[in-house]
Design an enzyme around this catalytic site. Structure first.
Site, mmCIF file in Angstrom:
data_model
loop_
_atom_site.group_PDB
_atom_site.id
_atom_site.type_symbol
_atom_site.label_atom_id
_atom_site.label_comp_id
_atom_site.label_asym_id
_atom_site.label_seq_id
_atom_site.Cartn_x
_atom_site.Cartn_y
_atom_site.Cartn_z
ATOM 1 N N ARG A 117 0.850 -1.188 0.000
ATOM 2 C CA ARG A 117 0.000 0.000 0.000
ATOM 3 C C ARG A 117 0.882 1.234 0.000
ATOM 4 N NH1 ARG A 117 0.248 2.698 4.797
ATOM 5 N NH2 ARG A 117 0.664 1.549 6.731
ATOM 6 N N ASN A 119 2.084 4.804 1.558
ATOM 7 C CA ASN A 119 2.275 5.314 2.912
ATOM 8 C C ASN A 119 2.358 6.843 2.837
ATOM 9 O OD1 ASN A 119 2.491 4.554 5.703
ATOM 10 N ND2 ASN A 119 4.650 5.132 5.651
ATOM 11 N N ASN A 165 8.926 7.020 5.332
ATOM 12 C CA ASN A 165 8.105 8.102 5.884
ATOM 13 C C ASN A 165 8.737 9.437 5.535
ATOM 14 O OD1 ASN A 165 5.620 7.444 7.505
ATOM 15 N ND2 ASN A 165 7.028 5.945 8.377
ATOM 16 N N ASP A 215 9.231 8.674 12.289
ATOM 17 C CA ASP A 215 8.012 8.538 11.490
ATOM 18 C C ASP A 215 7.836 9.816 10.674
ATOM 19 O OD1 ASP A 215 5.283 7.941 10.622
ATOM 20 O OD2 ASP A 215 5.232 6.484 12.239
#
Length: 317
Positions: A117, A119, A165, A215
């Site tokens: 998927r 991100n 990220n 992150d």
């Protein structure tokens, strides 16, 4: 003399107890919080496919802007009030101002096992969208970073990533920061602003095993990088040379992204994977802060007609 990138106490000196939730919601996997040019702040709840904005009153629920069938990693505005470009499912989706899907584009290399998927994603000031992909089970090396140029051309610029990220860009657009959360590392790349070509990758900072994972990130107007540290309940601020300037305790163990509005620091958090979430896990949190950062850059609008650049990507190893 080099610039002074320290953070004056008069600008920002909170304690963990200063953070407060901005809405009644607790999200499963809140992420991608962004300030828009019109003053709104948007964010996503990745696994539920929701695009949300902050409520007018802090005890009210977040306001839904869009609901997708697929996981929604992040969005960028298309012009001013002309909808969004979303990194969702296995590609990009153009959303109308009312949140309804207009066009979709699949990105290369996401078919077949492992199940993958999109991100995090962000746009640079030249109108290019940079979007990362990952495996649902975080298979090592199964992720990639894509660049979508203003004409819709898609380039796979990095592969061999695990949980990308960011990215985030320096104020002059010549440095791109990208986290690979699974490796506890944030990299800095030199960027050619004219072409989007990356070079000279280096480790910007790396966390020791067991001390959390970098992150979502943002860069303020002074060029300092702010990173949410998943698993450590921290926000860290680094100078452009990598020096750690500030560590803020967050009253939620899984902060996921950060946003500076000029009046507050906003932090998304997650309850994902937690057996016994605390009262603020999954909340969107705020603390007063006068540090400023640019609003989210505009995305390319051309996703219905595009081409894929066959050039081999750079390995991130």
């Amino acid at each position: 003399m080099p610039p002074d990138n320290s953070i004056p106490a008069t600008e920002f000196a909170p304690a963990a107890t200063d953070f407060a939730p901005v809405a009644a919601d607790r999200l499963e996997l809140g992420e991608g919080i962004r300030l828009l040019d019109d003053g709104r702040v948007v964010l996503v709840d990745i696994l539920t496919g929701r695009l949300l904005t902050l409520p007018t009153h802090r005890d009210a629920p977040l306001t839904p802007l869009a609901q997708l069938r697929d996981p929604l990693g992040a969005v960028a505005p298309v012009g001013r009030g002309d909808g969004f470009l979303a990194a969702a499912g296995t590609g990009l989706v153009r959303l109308a101002p009312d949140g309804s899907p207009l066009h979709a584009m699949s990105l290369p290399g996401l078919e077949g096992p492992p199940h993958r998927r999109m991100n995090d994603a962000v746009c640079d000031r030249q109108g290019r969208m940079w979007a990362g992909s990952m495996a649902y089970d975080a298979t090592p090396g199964a992720g990639a970073l894509y660049r979508v140029d203003p004409d819709g051309t898609v380039v796979t610029v990095l592969d061999g990533l695990t949980v990308p990220n960011g990215p985030a860009f320096s104020p002059d657009g010549t440095t791109m920061y990208l986290a690979d959360s699974a490796l506890g590392t944030v990299y800095a790349h030199r960027v050619d602003p004219a072409t989007g070509t990356l070079s000279d990758r280096r480790v910007f900072f790396r966390l020791a095993p067991g001390t959390g994972s970098p992150d979502g990130m943002t860069v303020d107007d002074e060029g300092r990088l702010w990173s949410a540290i998943w698993g450590a309940g921290e926000i860290r601020c680094h100078a452009p040379d990598g020096t750690l300037l500030l560590t803020l305790a967050v009253p939620a163990s899984q902060p996921t992204s950060v946003c500076l509005t000029g009046s507050e620091l906003l932090v998304t958090t997650a309850r994902y994977g937690m057996e016994a979430p605390g009262p603020l896990d999954g909340a969107v949190l705020s603390v007063p802060c006068r540090i400023t950062a640019p609003a989210a850059a505009a995305a390319p609008s051309c996703v219905e007609s595009h081409s894929v650049n066959p050039e081999a990507p750079h390995r991130n190893s």
